[in-house]
Design a protein around this motif. Structure first.
Motif, short mmCIF file in Angstrom:
data_model
loop_
_atom_site.label_atom_id
_atom_site.label_comp_id
_atom_site.label_asym_id
_atom_site.label_seq_id
_atom_site.Cartn_x
_atom_site.Cartn_y
_atom_site.Cartn_z
N ARG A 115 -0.64 -3.53 10.91
CA ARG A 115 -1.37 -4.73 10.47
C ARG A 115 -0.55 -5.61 9.53
N GLY A 116 0.69 -5.24 9.34
CA GLY A 116 1.56 -6.09 8.54
C GLY A 116 1.59 -5.77 7.06
N ALA A 117 0.96 -4.67 6.66
CA ALA A 117 1.02 -4.29 5.24
C ALA A 117 2.43 -3.81 4.90
N GLU A 118 2.79 -3.96 3.63
CA GLU A 118 4.04 -3.38 3.13
C GLU A 118 3.73 -1.95 2.72
N VAL A 119 4.21 -0.99 3.50
CA VAL A 119 3.80 0.41 3.35
C VAL A 119 4.96 1.23 2.79
N VAL A 120 4.66 2.02 1.76
CA VAL A 120 5.62 2.98 1.22
C VAL A 120 4.95 4.34 1.20
N GLY A 121 5.52 5.31 1.91
CA GLY A 121 4.97 6.65 1.96
C GLY A 121 5.74 7.60 1.05
N TYR A 122 5.03 8.61 0.56
CA TYR A 122 5.62 9.64 -0.29
C TYR A 122 5.19 11.00 0.24
N ASP A 123 6.14 11.93 0.40
CA ASP A 123 5.80 13.28 0.83
C ASP A 123 6.64 14.28 0.07
N ARG A 147 8.43 2.27 4.71
CA ARG A 147 9.47 3.10 4.10
C ARG A 147 8.83 4.42 3.67
N ILE A 148 9.51 5.53 3.91
CA ILE A 148 8.97 6.83 3.53
C ILE A 148 9.96 7.55 2.63
N HIS A 149 9.48 7.93 1.44
CA HIS A 149 10.29 8.71 0.50
C HIS A 149 10.03 10.19 0.80
N ARG A 150 10.99 10.85 1.44
CA ARG A 150 10.87 12.27 1.75
C ARG A 150 11.28 13.12 0.55
N TYR A 151 10.74 14.31 0.49
CA TYR A 151 11.02 15.25 -0.60
C TYR A 151 10.84 14.59 -1.97
N THR A 152 9.73 13.88 -2.06
CA THR A 152 9.40 13.14 -3.29
C THR A 152 7.93 13.39 -3.62
N ALA A 153 7.68 14.29 -4.55
CA ALA A 153 6.31 14.61 -4.94
C ALA A 153 5.77 13.55 -5.88
N VAL A 154 4.56 13.10 -5.65
CA VAL A 154 3.88 12.18 -6.57
C VAL A 154 3.23 13.00 -7.67
N ARG A 155 3.52 12.63 -8.92
CA ARG A 155 3.00 13.37 -10.06
C ARG A 155 1.69 12.78 -10.60
N GLU A 156 1.53 11.47 -10.43
CA GLU A 156 0.33 10.83 -10.99
C GLU A 156 0.07 9.51 -10.27
N VAL A 180 0.84 -1.19 0.00
CA VAL A 180 0.00 0.00 0.00
C VAL A 180 0.88 1.25 0.00
N ALA A 181 0.60 2.15 -0.93
CA ALA A 181 1.27 3.45 -0.96
C ALA A 181 0.46 4.44 -0.15
N VAL A 182 1.13 5.30 0.59
CA VAL A 182 0.49 6.41 1.28
C VAL A 182 1.06 7.69 0.67
N VAL A 183 0.20 8.43 -0.03
CA VAL A 183 0.63 9.61 -0.76
C VAL A 183 0.29 10.84 0.07
N GLY A 184 1.33 11.44 0.68
CA GLY A 184 1.15 12.55 1.60
C GLY A 184 1.23 12.05 3.03
N VAL A 185 2.39 12.22 3.67
CA VAL A 185 2.58 11.67 5.02
C VAL A 185 2.47 12.80 6.04
#
Length: 377
Positions: free
Chosen positions: A26-34, A166-175, A7-12
């Protein structure tokens, strides 16, 4: 098991940090983008303090969600070992015939909330820093207080990372694009595929999702901090406060014991055309409404502010948030448009986002805010 999903979380931020925590728990594989980093002050989460309250002006149906949030606030504090919220009470004041005061009393009665009704004499004796007028009511919501927003977001994000996110900081999601039975997240660095995405981008929601079928009105809000001229503001009781009318305002004594923060409602602030170009300069004339409020209701605050802060919030036409699947893509869960009363609910909303992303449904009572069958322009 549903928790094995990617699951991606767009905007942390306010909602996204909580969603990342609940998903990772809950055990999901989480990747955040902010586009910045968790806890930044460039959108809706700055200002040192936010109000937590149990009683609700807007709709008594929020109360069960506030109770769920209350339990999760305690859980996050225990897991992190940090004080994120302090219960100091909240005074709710306004004309008795005003609809918002009626809704507060309705929510208190329906849900048996811990409260106290104060007449003018009692208020003057116990909280002399406030003035009320003929026909006003004052209600003390005892299970209320303040939240530390920036610390909360950083703490929830860090807890999510401790649980494997995992959180990708200073990474804007474009689409965000459909991809088979999942979604693809596209950034300047490339793209990545997920089973589902939770979109919690606050004031950037219209930029990222330009075809959203509902309008989210982005507004530029101002907070101002004032120094008390008496000791009453920092006595034994230091409640947050909200006045409903004739000018809706809210405030909180600052935790450092130096000043009092004051804020206003949506109608008194300018729209934001581009969230990437927020005007953070406050002109002197923008403080006139603050000065009028101080003179009428809080004359023991010095009229010249010592600090100003500008931030953004997203509002819907009904003032109810958008919570649920994105139309046409059930793999994208949207949380948007919390209309100035979302932070206190944020752990519950993060938990609901995890429900929807992993299981497609939630046991929480969200029908009145759900995006499903939502008839709003």
């Amino acid at each position: 098991m549903s928790g094995s999903k990617r699951v991606a979380v767009v905007g942390v931020g306010t909602m996204g940090s909580q969603a990342a925590w609940r998903l990772a728990a809950r055990g999901a594989e989480v990747v955040g983008y902010d586009r910045f980093a968790p806890g930044h002050d460039r959108s809706a989460a700055g200002g040192e303090t936010r109000i937590f309250r149990s009683a609700h002006f807007e709709d008594s149906r929020y109360v069960p969600l506030l109770k769920h949030a209350d339990a999760l606030w305690e859980q996050l504090q225990q897991e992190a070992g940090r004080e994120l919220r302090r219960l100091t009470g909240c005074l709710l004041m306004g004309p008795t015939e005003h609809q918002q005061m009626a809704t507060v009393l309705q929510s208190i009665a329906e849900h048996g909330l811990d409260h106290e009704v104060l007449d003018a004499q009692s208020l003057a004796k116990r909280f002399p820093q406030f003035r009320i007028e003929d026909g006003d009511a004052a209600v003390l919501d005892r299970h209320a207080g303040y939240i530390r927003p920036e610390l909360t977001i950083q703490t929830a994000a860090r807890r999510a990372e401790q649980l494997g996110a995992r959180i990708h900081r200073y990474t804007a999601v474009r689409e965000i694009a459909p991809s088979g039975d999942g979604v693809e997240i596209r950034t300047d660095a490339g793209s990545e595929r997920f089973d589902a995405a939770v979109v919690t981008v606050g004031p950037w929601v219209n930029d990222l999702l330009p075809d959203l079928p509902w309008e989210v009105d982005i507004r530029r809000l101002i907070n101002a901090w004032y120094v008390p001229t008496t000791d009453a503001w920092f006595g034994e009781e230091r409640p947050a406060f909200i006045r409903t009318a004739p000018t809706h305002c809210y405030g909180l004594p600052s935790p450092d014991g130096v000043s009092v923060k004051l804020g206003l409602s949506r109608a008194l602030h300018r729209p934001v055309n581009d969230p990437n170009r927020l005007d953070r300069t406050v002109e002197p004339e923008e403080l006139d409404v603050f000065t009028e409020l101080l003179g009428r209701y809080m004359p023991d605050l010095h009229p010249d502010p010592i600090r100003l802060s500008v931030f953004m919030e997203g509002y819907t036409e009904s003032s109810r948030p958008l919570v649920g699947p994105l139309p046409g893509n059930d793999n994208v869960v949207l949380l948007a448009g919390f209309s100035g009363h979302g932070f206190k609910l944020s752990p519950a909303m993060g938990d609901i986002a995890a429900d929807l992303a992993l299981d497609g449904t939630s046991a929480q009572p969200i029908d009145f805010i759900s995006t499903l069958d939502r008839a709003e322009a």
